[in-house]
Design a protein around this motif. Structure first.
Motif, PDB file in Angstrom:
ATOM      1  N   UNK A 171      33.469  45.857  -5.119  1.00 11.51           N
ATOM      2  CA  UNK A 171      32.290  45.766  -4.266  1.00 11.51           C
ATOM      3  C   UNK A 171      32.719  45.875  -2.802  1.00 11.51           C
ATOM      4  N   UNK A 172      31.976  46.684  -2.038  1.00  9.06           N
ATOM      5  CA  UNK A 172      32.277  46.836  -0.628  1.00  9.06           C
ATOM      6  C   UNK A 172      33.336  47.866  -0.317  1.00  9.06           C
ATOM      7  N   UNK A 173      33.907  48.500  -1.370  1.00 11.58           N
ATOM      8  CA  UNK A 173      34.917  49.537  -1.166  1.00 11.58           C
ATOM      9  C   UNK A 173      34.429  50.829  -1.814  1.00 11.58           C
ATOM     10  N   UNK A 174      34.065  51.836  -1.031  1.00 10.87           N
ATOM     11  CA  UNK A 174      33.568  53.099  -1.598  1.00 10.87           C
ATOM     12  C   UNK A 174      34.587  53.719  -2.549  1.00 10.87           C
ATOM     13  N   UNK A 175      34.086  54.287  -3.633  1.00 12.22           N
ATOM     14  CA  UNK A 175      34.930  54.926  -4.641  1.00 12.22           C
ATOM     15  C   UNK A 175      34.527  56.388  -4.783  1.00 12.22           C
ATOM     16  N   UNK A 176      35.504  57.258  -4.925  1.00 18.77           N
ATOM     17  CA  UNK A 176      35.251  58.689  -5.030  1.00 18.77           C
ATOM     18  C   UNK A 176      35.728  59.215  -6.380  1.00 18.77           C
ATOM     19  N   UNK A 177      34.909  60.081  -6.970  1.00 18.18           N
ATOM     20  CA  UNK A 177      35.218  60.719  -8.249  1.00 18.18           C
ATOM     21  C   UNK A 177      34.974  62.217  -8.114  1.00 18.18           C
ATOM     22  N   UNK A 178      35.451  62.964  -9.096  1.00 20.02           N
ATOM     23  CA  UNK A 178      35.170  64.396  -9.169  1.00 20.02           C
ATOM     24  C   UNK A 178      34.624  64.720 -10.564  1.00 20.02           C
ATOM     25  N   UNK A 179      33.550  65.488 -10.599  1.00 21.94           N
ATOM     26  CA  UNK A 179      33.031  65.981 -11.863  1.00 21.94           C
ATOM     27  C   UNK A 179      33.517  67.409 -12.081  1.00 21.94           C
TER      28      UNK A 179
END
Length: 272
Positions: A185-193
């Motif tokens: 929580x409070x830490x942006x997370x990045x993914x790739x599709x």
């Protein structure tokens, strides 16, 4: 009875019937970050909204678990009830496990004398010979749809690794840029599709947090992938999240002329 064939027929009916709301398939592991030697229990179901046990248990015939070394792992204590299925997994290896449920098939839908017809029927696998014999060549409003669905969750014992997360290059897949063990929580997370191994560009992603039963609304989060297939999420609270995306295109394997690809994943967000 072939559970995969049943799911394909049902999905085709949902896809083609206007106004029908398709149910959502989901996993719910007991935990996602554990130690080597511990056990994880996973529930699996299909329901109106994720994490609500109100429709059907998910058949486990198409369950595939990949261990941290890239080899298949056999879950135990498989159970199928009315509203949920479940299974246990002993984490004997250090690293990240990929738990997947994969469903695919081809369905033909057309109209005959004003009635909707679907082939193959429940319990019957699709074959080119059967298609040629059972589906009229001049069928009215004929649609032949290939469907490929993937549901995943990820658990880690000890130190994470990414061997089990290697893309298979078919359909939609989720590639972590922020590690699955680093979702807070409070830490942006990045993914790739990825779609067929390449970045899925400008694709809408729907995210739903657990706890719907105790909210006044579903509170979906919607975002889109960028030109690299990436998207970023800022988690509002800890807990499990269901991520989903769907693509419809013309890349069906003959005799299919349409393809519907859907993907869903469940991840756990922790408190820092």
């Amino acid at each position: 009875m072939n559970a995969k064939t049943i799911c394909v027929a049902v999905l085709a009916t949902l896809l083609l019937a206007p106004g029908v709301h398709a149910h959502k398939r989901w996993f719910e592991p007991s935990k996602t970050v554990l130690n080597v030697g511990q056990w994880v229990t996973v529930d699996a179901a299909s329901s109106t909204d994720p994490f609500i046990r109100d429709h059907n248990a998910l058949p486990l015939d198409n369950l595939v678990v990949t261990g941290p070394d890239g080899n298949a792992v056999t879950p135990v204590n498989l159970f199928k009830g009315r509203l949920r299925s479940s299974f246990d997994l002993e984490l004997v290896q250090a690293g990240t496990y990929r738990i997947a449920w994969v469903n695919e098939g081809i369905t033909a839908v057309w109209e005959e004398n004003g009635q909707r017809r679907v082939w193959p029927p429940r319990g019957t696998p699709f074959t080119p010979e059967g298609f040629g014999r059972e589906v009229p060549a001049n069928a009215d409003k004929l649609r032949v749809i290939q469907m490929l669905g993937r549901l995943e969750t990820f658990v880690t014992a000890g130190k994470p690794n990414d061997i089990a997360l290697k893309p298979v290059g078919r359909g939609l897949e989720l590639q972590p840029i922020t590690g699955f063990n680093d979702l807070y929580v409070g830490e942006p997370a990045t993914f790739r599709l990825l779609l067929d191994g390449k970045p899925a560009v400008d694709l809408e992603v729907v995210v739903i947090a657990d706890g719907i039963r105790y909210r006044n609304s579903v509170d979906e989060i919607r975002t889109k992938t960028d030109e690299h297939g990436r998207f970023t999420l800022d988690w509002p609270k800890p807990g499990f999240y269901w991520l989903s995306a769907t693509v419809t295109d013309d890349r069906g394997t003959p005799p299919a002329t349409e393809r519907r690809v859907n993907y869903a994943a469940v991840v756990e967000v922790l408190t820092p």
